[in-house]
Enzyme design. Sequence first.
Site, mmCIF file in Angstrom:
data_model
loop_
_atom_site.group_PDB
_atom_site.id
_atom_site.type_symbol
_atom_site.label_atom_id
_atom_site.label_comp_id
_atom_site.label_asym_id
_atom_site.label_seq_id
_atom_site.Cartn_x
_atom_site.Cartn_y
_atom_site.Cartn_z
ATOM 1 N N GLU A 152 0.803 -1.231 0.000
ATOM 2 C CA GLU A 152 0.000 0.000 0.000
ATOM 3 C C GLU A 152 0.834 1.278 0.000
ATOM 4 O OE1 GLU A 152 -2.725 -0.435 3.271
ATOM 5 O OE2 GLU A 152 -3.572 -2.291 2.475
ATOM 6 N N GLU A 258 -6.436 -10.522 -1.034
ATOM 7 C CA GLU A 258 -7.222 -10.258 0.186
ATOM 8 C C GLU A 258 -8.706 -10.176 -0.166
ATOM 9 O OE1 GLU A 258 -5.724 -6.977 2.514
ATOM 10 O OE2 GLU A 258 -3.628 -7.396 1.970
#
Length: 344
Positions: A152, A258
């Site tokens: 991220e 995810e």
Amino acid sequence: MYRKLLILLILAVACKPKQTESCALQPALYQLSDFPIGCAVDLNKLDYNPTYAQLLGQQFNQLSPENIMKPEHIHPQPNYYHWSEVDSLLSYCQKEHKSLHGHTLIWHQQLPPWMEEFEGTTAEWEAMFKDHIQSICRHFKGKVRAWDVVNEAFNEDGTLRNSIWKQHLGAAYIEKAFRYAHEADPDALLFYNDFNLAINPKKRAAVLSLLKNLKQRGLALDGIGLQMHISIAFPENRVIESAFQDFSKAGFLVHISELDISVNPYGGDFQAGAEIWERQAQKLAAVISLYKQIENSQRYGITFWGLSDADSWIPSAFNRKDYPLLFDGNYQAKAAYCKMKESL
């Protein structure tokens, strides 16, 4: 009067929407797939919840530690690494013939206080950064299949996030992270992992541009983790297809890293009916179908971010009711699970 009440009660029960489906749990998901089927694992539940442990062990052949590899857990003090929890999970994986996906080496969240408060020169920051990456990679060398090296790093507008790593090491920290990880374990696959890449084309283009540039310069960078926290409402399937195709055509392994599918993305009062569970199932079927369109050699696997709705991060993170996973809160199979078995 009593007869009318009884009829109304029977009708109410008969019309109550089912969340679960009665499809067989065998063969297991991973046994139907030609790519790994994974799940984020909570070590405490694996150790102390027999129902959780049985279902996890039965259905999945690749595991990602949900939290215990993140910096605050594994590196809580400057000169101390807390290996025991991950070693325990690794032992379980070896015994049960499951692969372990390392998540995550470098992130801007879940940092130990000492790391956030670190004071030093640029050289000292880099030494700390390098030690963190290489100590972990060397400890698990040859035992962890792959690493989410950087997690991220981008904002939604496509710019680099102003994390402590960027502040103290500059934008080159991403390249350095991959170089240090590869030095420590040359055989491990190395991934960049991020969210909203299937929802936000601007962010996806920026990530793809950087990864292609780094790979063209000879960096060991094998794949992309598309987190895929999506919903029954968005994104459109064509957008998901574009994301898969963009990264696969650039030569990267693609990990749906995810996955969960929200059924209540906008929050508020929520009453789910059979239609909602069917929409969730159909969305999952579409994701699998689009994933199977890329080359088999580029499918690293699909990992669900949690086993059951009771284990999902979404309700607490967003303060809303939601039921985004394959099994309900009682670990019973939902329509999405049954549809996945048909789709694999």
